[in-house]
Write a protein that holds these residues in place. Structure first.
Motif, PDB file in Angstrom:
ATOM      1  N   SER A  62       9.775  32.763  68.554  1.00 46.60           N
ATOM      2  CA  SER A  62       9.753  34.207  68.800  1.00 46.60           C
ATOM      3  C   SER A  62       9.758  34.547  70.291  1.00 46.60           C
ATOM      4  CB  SER A  62       8.572  34.874  68.082  1.00 46.60           C
ATOM      5  OG  SER A  62       7.424  34.107  68.229  1.00 46.60           O
ATOM      6  N   SER A  64      11.811  33.166  72.443  1.00 44.14           N
ATOM      7  CA  SER A  64      13.002  32.477  72.961  1.00 44.14           C
ATOM      8  C   SER A  64      13.689  33.190  74.128  1.00 44.14           C
ATOM      9  CB  SER A  64      14.007  32.211  71.837  1.00 44.14           C
ATOM     10  OG  SER A  64      14.251  33.430  71.179  1.00 44.14           O
ATOM     11  N   ASP A  65      13.508  34.531  74.264  1.00 44.11           N
ATOM     12  CA  ASP A  65      14.187  35.169  75.408  1.00 44.11           C
ATOM     13  C   ASP A  65      13.257  35.394  76.603  1.00 44.11           C
ATOM     14  OD1 ASP A  65      12.901  36.826  73.744  1.00 44.11           O
ATOM     15  OD2 ASP A  65      14.508  38.324  73.531  1.00 44.11           O
ATOM     16  N   GLU A  66      12.086  34.754  76.568  1.00 43.24           N
ATOM     17  CA  GLU A  66      11.206  34.848  77.744  1.00 43.24           C
ATOM     18  C   GLU A  66      10.940  33.449  78.292  1.00 43.24           C
ATOM     19  OE1 GLU A  66       7.753  37.617  77.091  1.00 43.24           O
ATOM     20  OE2 GLU A  66       8.814  37.840  75.182  1.00 43.24           O
ATOM     21  N   PRO A  67      11.726  33.033  79.289  1.00 50.17           N
ATOM     22  CA  PRO A  67      11.676  31.641  79.788  1.00 50.17           C
ATOM     23  C   PRO A  67      10.272  31.163  80.166  1.00 50.17           C
ATOM     24  CG  PRO A  67      13.400  32.897  80.900  1.00 50.17           C
ATOM     25  CD  PRO A  67      12.699  33.852  80.006  1.00 50.17           C
ATOM     26  N   GLN A  69       7.332  32.106  78.995  1.00 49.72           N
ATOM     27  CA  GLN A  69       6.561  31.884  77.765  1.00 49.72           C
ATOM     28  C   GLN A  69       7.013  30.592  77.097  1.00 49.72           C
ATOM     29  OE1 GLN A  69       3.989  33.601  76.667  1.00 49.72           O
ATOM     30  NE2 GLN A  69       4.618  35.612  75.858  1.00 49.72           N
ATOM     31  N   VAL A  70       8.335  30.421  77.020  1.00 44.16           N
ATOM     32  CA  VAL A  70       8.899  29.238  76.377  1.00 44.16           C
ATOM     33  C   VAL A  70       8.345  27.980  77.049  1.00 44.16           C
ATOM     34  CG1 VAL A  70      11.016  27.906  76.017  1.00 44.16           C
ATOM     35  CG2 VAL A  70      10.992  30.359  75.555  1.00 44.16           C
TER      36      VAL A  70
END
Ligand code: ADP
Length: 268
Positions: A62, A64-67, A69-70
């Protein structure tokens, strides 16, 4: 606690006699209980990291579009899976050791070598905490046994000493030989162990509260592996500790008697 389990068989011998056969099954009941506890503990201990891996994987998807956080979740995922791998490895090791009291190999083992290898294996972690590993004492001690298992045992003691010691402290690994006994003592200047927990630290899955709350990633199996290895070698292990000042774990092993070993070898 003191129950005895008897397996009783009754047979009639003709009209006048009854045959009673009683078999003491206390030991097999006890072993069965130990095995059941072990399996229950394993399931419990594995649930937490497996659950964490699942949650982190979901979080990764969930985010995936926040580097940033990933990256954070991936790091934690790596850590949890490493922990899972370590616990699994320790469980396998321990159940192998529990399966038999006897050693599968008994070679002449050079204790200086065991100490050097175990220190080497812990060097990188110790350096990263600026902890000084210092070895000393009697040189040339020898025992009969399994070198790999003895290295594992000493490795675990040194790894614990590092784990529960402050940055910049010192850990001593001392060897002494006396009255046919080889003693290897690992002394740290760490957090120490409360008196009422001294007996319990060798139990499977036992971790003291401070250790748990610091989440050091341990499994509580390290010392019970050490205890099994030492017992399989006909030795024992003792612990001395002063909370706040440090601990000393001492392994005592029967010294190798080359003459006996040689004649055993000749007949093997
Ligand atoms: P783990 O270190 O994985 O928790 P161990 O079986 O190796 O499991 O140790 C059991 C417990 O004993 C630890 O959780 C810790 O509370 C305590 N302990 C072991 N070694 C030390 C040490 N050198 N100093 C302080 N506490 C220790």
């Amino acid at each position: 606690d003191a129950a005895i389990y008897l397996f009783v068989r009754v047979a009639r011998l003709g009209a006048r006699y009854i045959l009673l056969l009683a078999e003491d099954r206390t030991e097999s009941y006890r072993l069965e209980e130990v095995r059941r506890d072990f399996v229950a503990n394993i399931s419990h201990e594995l649930k937490t990291p497996i659950g964490a891996v699942g949650l982190l994987a979901e979080a990764l998807v969930s985010a995936s579009d926040e580097p940033e956080q990933v990256k954070r979740f991936a790091k934690r995922l790596t850590k949890e899976s490493e922990r899972l791998a370590r616990i699994t490895q320790e469980i396998i090791e321990l159940s192998r050791l529990q399966a038999t009291d006897a050693l599968t190999r008994a070679d002449l083992v050079d204790i200086d070598h065991v100490v050097a290898v175990a220190i080497d294996q812990n060097r990188v972690v110790a350096d990263s905490h600026r902890i000084n590993l210092v070895s000393g004492g009697d040189a040339g001690a020898e025992v009969f046994g399994d070198e790999t298992l003895l290295v594992t045992a000493l490795h675990n003691l040194i790894a614990n000493a590092i784990q529960y010691s402050p940055e910049g402290s010192r850990i001593g690994i001392g060897v002494s030989q006396r009255d046919g006994i080889v003693e290897i003592a690992v002394t740290d200047q760490g957090v120490g162990i409360p008196e009422d927990e001294l007996d319990r630290v060798f139990e499977r899955f036992f971790r003291s509260d401070p250790a748990r709350s610091r989440n050091t990633g341990g499994s509580g199996l390290g010392l019970s592996i050490v205890k099994h290895v030492v017992q399989n070698h006909g030795g024992d292990i003792r612990v001395w500790s002063q909370p706040g000042n440090g601990s000393t774990f001492t392994i005592r092993l029967p010294e190798a008697n080359r003459a006996v070993g040689a004649s055993l070898g000749a007949h093997a």
